[in-house]
Design a protein around this motif. Sequence first.
Motif, short mmCIF file in Angstrom:
data_model
loop_
_atom_site.label_atom_id
_atom_site.label_comp_id
_atom_site.label_asym_id
_atom_site.label_seq_id
_atom_site.Cartn_x
_atom_site.Cartn_y
_atom_site.Cartn_z
N ASP A 132 0.83 -1.20 0.00
CA ASP A 132 0.00 0.00 0.00
C ASP A 132 0.87 1.26 0.00
OD1 ASP A 132 0.85 -0.31 2.60
OD2 ASP A 132 -1.13 -0.28 3.48
N MET A 133 1.54 1.49 -1.09
CA MET A 133 2.35 2.69 -1.27
C MET A 133 1.61 3.67 -2.17
SD MET A 133 6.03 0.83 -1.93
CE MET A 133 6.84 2.30 -2.48
N ALA A 134 1.55 4.92 -1.73
CA ALA A 134 0.90 5.96 -2.54
C ALA A 134 1.61 7.28 -2.26
CB ALA A 134 -0.58 6.06 -2.19
N ILE A 135 1.75 8.10 -3.31
CA ILE A 135 2.41 9.40 -3.16
C ILE A 135 1.77 10.38 -4.13
CG2 ILE A 135 4.24 8.80 -4.79
CD1 ILE A 135 6.15 10.52 -3.07
N THR A 136 1.67 11.65 -3.72
CA THR A 136 1.14 12.69 -4.60
C THR A 136 1.73 14.04 -4.19
OG1 THR A 136 -0.87 13.63 -5.58
CG2 THR A 136 -0.93 13.17 -3.22
N VAL A 137 1.81 14.94 -5.16
CA VAL A 137 2.34 16.28 -4.93
C VAL A 137 1.23 17.29 -5.18
CG1 VAL A 137 4.14 17.95 -5.53
CG2 VAL A 137 4.57 15.49 -5.81
N ASP A 138 1.11 18.26 -4.29
CA ASP A 138 0.12 19.32 -4.41
C ASP A 138 0.35 20.11 -5.71
OD1 ASP A 138 -1.43 21.68 -4.10
OD2 ASP A 138 -1.11 21.70 -1.94
N ASN A 149 0.51 5.10 3.39
CA ASN A 149 0.75 3.66 3.50
C ASN A 149 -0.37 3.16 4.40
OD1 ASN A 149 3.76 5.02 3.53
ND2 ASN A 149 3.43 3.41 2.04
N PHE A 150 -0.05 2.76 5.59
CA PHE A 150 -1.10 2.43 6.54
C PHE A 150 -1.67 3.73 7.10
CE2 PHE A 150 -2.89 1.02 10.56
CZ PHE A 150 -3.55 -0.12 10.17
N ASP A 151 -0.78 4.72 7.29
CA ASP A 151 -1.17 6.04 7.77
C ASP A 151 -0.88 7.08 6.69
OD1 ASP A 151 -1.88 5.30 10.45
OD2 ASP A 151 0.26 5.18 10.93
N VAL A 152 -1.51 8.25 6.83
CA VAL A 152 -1.20 9.39 5.97
C VAL A 152 -0.02 10.12 6.60
CG1 VAL A 152 -1.97 11.67 5.23
CG2 VAL A 152 -3.53 9.74 5.08
N GLN A 153 0.95 10.46 5.78
CA GLN A 153 2.02 11.34 6.22
C GLN A 153 2.16 12.43 5.17
OE1 GLN A 153 5.03 8.16 7.03
NE2 GLN A 153 5.19 9.34 8.92
N TYR A 154 2.63 13.58 5.61
CA TYR A 154 2.76 14.68 4.67
C TYR A 154 4.00 15.48 4.97
CZ TYR A 154 0.87 17.57 8.42
OH TYR A 154 0.67 18.21 9.61
N SER A 155 4.42 16.23 3.98
CA SER A 155 5.59 17.09 4.10
C SER A 155 5.23 18.44 3.50
CB SER A 155 6.78 16.49 3.35
OG SER A 155 7.87 17.38 3.36
N CYS A 172 -4.38 2.16 1.61
CA CYS A 172 -4.56 3.12 0.52
C CYS A 172 -3.61 2.75 -0.61
CB CYS A 172 -4.27 4.53 1.02
SG CYS A 172 -4.46 5.77 -0.25
N LEU A 173 -4.12 2.52 -1.79
CA LEU A 173 -3.29 2.13 -2.93
C LEU A 173 -3.04 3.28 -3.88
CD1 LEU A 173 -4.88 -1.34 -3.64
CD2 LEU A 173 -2.93 -0.79 -2.17
#
Length: 186
Positions: A132-138, A149-155, A172-173
Amino acid sequence: LSDWSSDVCSSDLWTKILSYSGEAFFDDRPSFAVDPDNPNILLLAQRTVGVQRSINAGGTWTRVDNWVNPGKENAIPTILSWSTANPKHVYAQAYTNASEGASHMATYASVDAGKTWHAGAVSTDFNQGAYDMAITVDPFDANHVFIHNFDVQYSTDGLKTLQTGNSPGPDCLAVTFDPSHRGVIY
């Protein structure tokens, strides 16, 4: 729709631009990204070939990463996300199933459209590996990156640091920002 799909799926319209091996779905799945300003610049991340970059629409490819060990048992599945707010910024999330027994989600950033990369923050939050790896840029801020992944993380600093946010749930996929509405994420 049937006319569209029969035209697009015709074998004479497709050209193979890169081959790679792999049998494990989550570990071997590729991640593909296109420079939003120049469709000739492509990036592909896949465990057996590492992160590859093309500047001629796939005519030739050059390996540009230094963290994936292609073809090895402990090679790193990686996913990519290109910034539309600043197309020089590209981000990667990589599952590091280190032989030490701990699994981490490492992040990497490029500020030269994928030519070179530097290590970013490492997440030690619980994860389920490549599942469950997912990434997106604003699309409004190239330094605002979400990973799930299991949790939301943000930078908010281009993956130099990560903060944990409220998660809508595990597994989350995929995650993406709405390109038309600031602050909306799906």
